[in-house]
Design a protein around this motif. Structure first.
Motif, mmCIF file in Angstrom:
data_model
loop_
_atom_site.group_PDB
_atom_site.id
_atom_site.type_symbol
_atom_site.label_atom_id
_atom_site.label_comp_id
_atom_site.label_asym_id
_atom_site.label_seq_id
_atom_site.Cartn_x
_atom_site.Cartn_y
_atom_site.Cartn_z
ATOM 1 N N GLU A 310 -4.176 3.829 -11.473
ATOM 2 C CA GLU A 310 -2.801 4.105 -11.113
ATOM 3 C C GLU A 310 -1.965 2.592 -10.624
ATOM 4 O O GLU A 310 -1.002 2.401 -10.591
ATOM 5 N N TRP A 311 -2.830 1.985 -9.892
ATOM 6 C CA TRP A 311 -2.349 0.838 -9.006
ATOM 7 C C TRP A 311 -2.996 -0.558 -9.969
ATOM 8 O O TRP A 311 -4.187 -0.548 -10.012
ATOM 9 N N GLU A 326 2.357 0.127 -8.776
ATOM 10 C CA GLU A 326 2.374 1.342 -9.258
ATOM 11 C C GLU A 326 2.930 1.686 -10.512
ATOM 12 O O GLU A 326 4.207 1.651 -10.354
#
Length: 902
Positions: A310-311, A326
């Motif tokens: 996600e990051w 993100e």
């Protein structure tokens, strides 16, 4: 005064060079900052610098999959094995060469290191019993140029190596039947990265020209793809010959080269970072673009993806940027950037919560002293910022610059609301603000004058003349009655800014004065001179009271180009910055040296010397130089032998026969270790130094709490209840928090006698203070022991107020929840009291009506035996009905949840 200040945090620099690493939980990112490691907690919004150092700048980081072991390798191959959870060094190790990449296997049993053209596989410490923590498993060769990237297969049986020779090789950790090391070619430029797909059915390779190849594993002469690692056999049992086939070839952005790349098994996304500061996200194996964004003006040096995909973390060495993006919501999780050039000045706010820094990059940054994050950057200046200062209320910060302006910034609205200028263009080098924040003074270095403005109107009030050299420092007396100025004309002058008719005191020195500061009580003044001395003056008598010879204390470190040792070199042995402690019993000094000295004011004794850095990548750290490092072309440390540290990162010129070390005229820039500004926190708990490494913060408050009882294995619910029955309530409550079972915590908490609360709150460990406040907040609304809870809260905040104040930012969520719960209980109790008040009024009115009615009936029928005392006990039948009605109304109110008494 306590002198056991310990290194607490490093601010002002968030990324230098190397690679970024996410923790296994994906909530924190590790960033190499020079020879130190900073951990950015993205969930709790905190930054922590580990209390350990490599010998040189860190080149590569690797974290084991379970998050226990951390490998930190510097430029020369010196490796540190670190217990990441305990923040301690377990072992030192020397890798024979410059490390290009290092990666742990997914199972954590091995780690692969790329050194030059070869790759070494080592066993991870802790999985087998060995005499030495590092055991070499195998060494592989075969590349014709330096290795650029290493990646493992998901099953930890194979790993890929990419190289500048435009090839990718597949190796196995242990010998496997039917497999031999395989070479994948087809790229025209250096391969930046290569990865297995999650199901191991494909390999993705990317080169610096943006070419991305998707390679499949299949038997020779067959179009059916297989999973790599499962080698098919024919009918006779022989292993069928297999090949890697390039199924697809894609091209990314052609306007810039790919400099860094990363791949996520969780999402199947490939992230490429380009030399123009743009990154792109593609979905594999179809190479469908998901997102593209320009995040920097310089090239992206490293990319990291957390475990969930996600990051995305990006690091840029040239600008010192660290970004966490993100990609699904297209928002920044973290966006930090340090000063581009050196940090020149530093100032604390009045409460010690914030630190302002100004740098040679014309930027003013405000940092949170506890979290280490920069939350605002002002870029209005056009030249180097030379001085910063907070006003008394800490809501306004001022900065002086070489662009000829002094600017005032509002920290509530984050804007530049006032600009102070001089009639003629000058360059300001010093700044001072009086105690009320109404008078602003700045000294210049070209006209030798001091300009004084009004904060309210912004108008120039006066110009103080008299110095015959550049103004080096300004300082207001704490009571605001006088202003002290130091200059290169070897004098310190005391000005009365409110009564110019008084004579200006002139304090003569034997050498140029570099800095001047008042003691917190305003009765003493200290000045540092170019000859390495600190002079002390009585302000009221304008007479000297003593001096400290600090030349030998501040000297230290030999530069690479020095022809003599530091002990015999007299240049630069002086204090450029002075600062008194909060209580005035000690004075701190720093200068063009690796040392910061702390002196006792009364005796003049050196209490402690702090070495700001042990990074040998900086000039002036070593005391002795090795003569073998001196070549005919100069010091070997200043020669860029392979071009890896240069901005262009071009390969060394080896076109001539026999040339192995490249062009010796190519030079490396080694910044000099020094301290340009020093400030004590107003609370006296910490001090900050603006150094070459960044903003170093030393604190009396230890960041890590070690509790030996944590190692006790007898912490069980039965033993905790036994301690509570014996009356050892404090020990039982602490053990309950260690066990972290809420029913047990509540049981012990509610068995404590109320008269013991004040004593227990005083002795309660501060390490569990936040957890106890959270627990009280969670049960306050469901418990009836309101006064008991308030006794605990009052006792904790009264006895641990200093601890709560110094960590007010970290405890702010808990304190807000506590305040919200108390306010809600206050409102609920107020509502109940109001309803009871109205219910009682209603009952009294109904009672009066019954009394009046009974009086009338008494007059009509005398002799029924009814009196005023037995209205509700001896009534007639009709009157009993009325009484029952009143009682039923009262009962209805009671059943509705309204108490019958206040």
């Amino acid at each position: 005064m306590k002198t056991d200040f310990k290194f607490s945090n490093l601010c002002g620099t968030v990324f230098r060079k190397g690679n970024l690493v996410f923790t296994p939980d994906g909530n924190s990112v590790l960033s190499p900052v020079g020879n130190r490691i900073t951990v950015f907690d993205l969930v709790n919004n905190k930054a922590e610098t580990l209390p350990l150092e490599n010998k040189r700048d860190i080149r590569r980081l690797a974290l084991s999959p379970n998050g226990n072991l951390l490998l930190s390798v510097d430029e020369l191959g010196q490796a540190l094995l670190i217990n990441f959870r305990k923040r301690t060094i377990l072992s030192y190790f020397k890798l024979k060469g410059k490390v290009r990449d290092i990666q742990f296997s997914p199972d954590g049993k091995y780690f692969a290191v790329g050194i030059g053209r070869s790759v070494e596989v080592w066993r991870s410490p802790g999985y087998t019993r060995e005499f030495a923590p590092f055991e070499l498993h195998h060494r592989h060769g075969g590349h014709y140029d330096d290795i650029t990237h290493i990646s493992w297969s998901p099953d930890s049986r194979f790993f890929l190596t990419s190289s500048k020779d435009m090839a990718t090789k597949i190796y196995s950790v242990d010998p496997i039947e039917g497999f031999r090391p395989t070479t994948l070619t087809g790229h025209r430029y250096a391969v930046v990265g290569a990865w297995f797909s999650k199901d191991m059915s494909a390999i993705y390779t990317v080169s610096s020209d943006g070419a991305v190849c998707v390679r499949r594993f299949r038997p020779h002469g067959v179009e059916e793809n297989l999973v790599f690692g499962e080698f098919p056999r024919d009918e006779e049992g022989n292993i069928v010959r297999t090949i890697w086939f390039t199924e697809e070839r894609h091209y990314a952005m052609q306007s810039a080269q790919v400099h860094s790349a990363a791949f996520s098994w969780a999402t199947g996304l490939m992230v490429l970072g380009f030399t123009n500061g743009v990154f792109g996200i593609w979905e594999m194996p179809g190479f469908n673009m998901v997102h593209s964004l320009s995040i920097s003006r310089a090239k992206i040096n490293t990319i990291a993806i957390n475990t969930t995909g996600e990051w995305l973390a990006f690091g840029s060495s040239k600008l010192g940027q660290l970004l966490v993006w993100e990609w699904q919501s297209e928002t920044y999780v973290l966006k930090q950037q340090g000063h581009f050039y050196d940090m020149a000045c530093v100032a604390y706010s009045g409460d010690g919560q914030y630190v302002a820094t100004g740098g040679d990059d014309a930027k003013l940054k405000i940092w949170n002293a506890l979290t280490g994050y920069c939350f605002i950057t002002f870029t209005e200046h056009t030249s180097a910022v030379t001085a910063v200062h907070f006003t008394k209320g800490s809501q306004v910060v001022l900065s002086a610059s070489l662009d000829g302006t002094v600017r005032a910034y509002d920290l509530v609205r984050y804007r530049n609301f006032r600009i102070f200028t001089s009639p003629t263009p000058v360059q300001f080098t010093s700044l001072a603000v009086d105690a009320s924040g109404e008078i602003v003074c700045a000294g210049c270095q070209d006209t030798f004058e001091i300009y004084m403005w009004s904060m309210q109107t912004g108008k120039l009030l006066d110009v103080l003349s008299g110095h015959e050299g550049p103004i080096s420092s300004l300082c207001f007396r704490p009571d605001g009655l006088s202003l002290a100025s130091s200059a290169w004309d070897s004098t310190v002058r005391l000005w009365n800014v409110f009564d110019r008719s008084k004579v200006v005191e002139r304090l003569e020195h034997n050498s140029e004065v570099l800095d001047v500061t008042f003691r917190p009580d305003g009765k003493e003044l200290s000045a540092s001179t170019l000859d390495g001395q600190i002079h002390f003056w009585d302000v009221l008598k304008a007479a000297p009271t003593g001096s400290i010879e600090g030349r030998r204390d501040i000297s230290g470190g030999r530069k690479a180009g020095d022809r003599m040792t530091a002990a015999n070199n007299s240049s630069g042995k002086c204090f450029n910055s002075l600062c008194y402690s909060a209580d005035g019993t000690a004075i701190l000094g720093g200068g063009n040296s690796k040392f910061v000295c702390l002196y006792d004011r009364r005796s003049g004794i050196l209490l402690r010397k702090f070495q700001v850095s042990k990074n040998q990548s900086l000039d002036g750290v070593q005391e002795k130089l090795n003569s073998k490092n001196m070549t005919e072309a100069g010091p070997a440390d200043l020669i860029d032998s392979d071009g890896i540290d240069s901005d262009t990162e071009k390969q060394a010129d080896r076109s001539l026969p026999g040339v192995k070390s490249g062009d010796k005229s190519n030079r490396l820039l080694k910044p000099e270790v020094r301290t340009r500004a020093i400030k004590f926190s107003p609370t006296g708990r910490q001090w900050a130094a603006a150094s070459t490494e960044g903003l170093l913060i030393y604190s009396l408050d230890e960041t890590l709490v070690f509790d030996p009882y944590e190692l006790d294995e007898d912490v069980t619910p039965d033993t905790i209840r036994g301690l509570a029955r014996k009356g050892e309530y404090l020990h039982a409550l602490v053990n309950a928090f260690r066990l972290n079972e809420k029913p047990v915590i509540r049981e012990v908490y509610e068995t404590i006698p109320p008269m013991d609360v004040s004593l227990l709150a005083k002795d309660f460990p501060e390490a569990y203070l936040e957890r106890l406040l959270k627990f009280i907040t969670s049960i306050m609304e469901s418990s009836q022991l309101l006064e008991f809870h308030l006794q605990w809260i009052s006792g904790l905040l009264s006895n641990h107020g200093t601890f709560v104040k110094t960590r007010s930012v970290a405890l702010q969520p808990v304190l807000r929840m506590l305040q919200r719960s108390i306010s809600r209980m206050h409102q609920d109790i107020g509502t109940v009291c109001d309803k009871n008040h109205y219910s009682l009024d209603y009952l009294l009115v109904q009672g009066k009506r019954v009394v009046v009615k009974n009086k009338d009936e008494e007059e009509e029928s005398v002799g029924d035996g009814l009196t005023m005392n037995n209205i509700f006990s001896g009534l007639s039948d009709d009157e009993e009905k009325d009484s029952d009605t009143v009682s039923e109304d009262a009962m209805d109110l009671d059943n509705a949840g309204v108490p019958m008494s206040a």
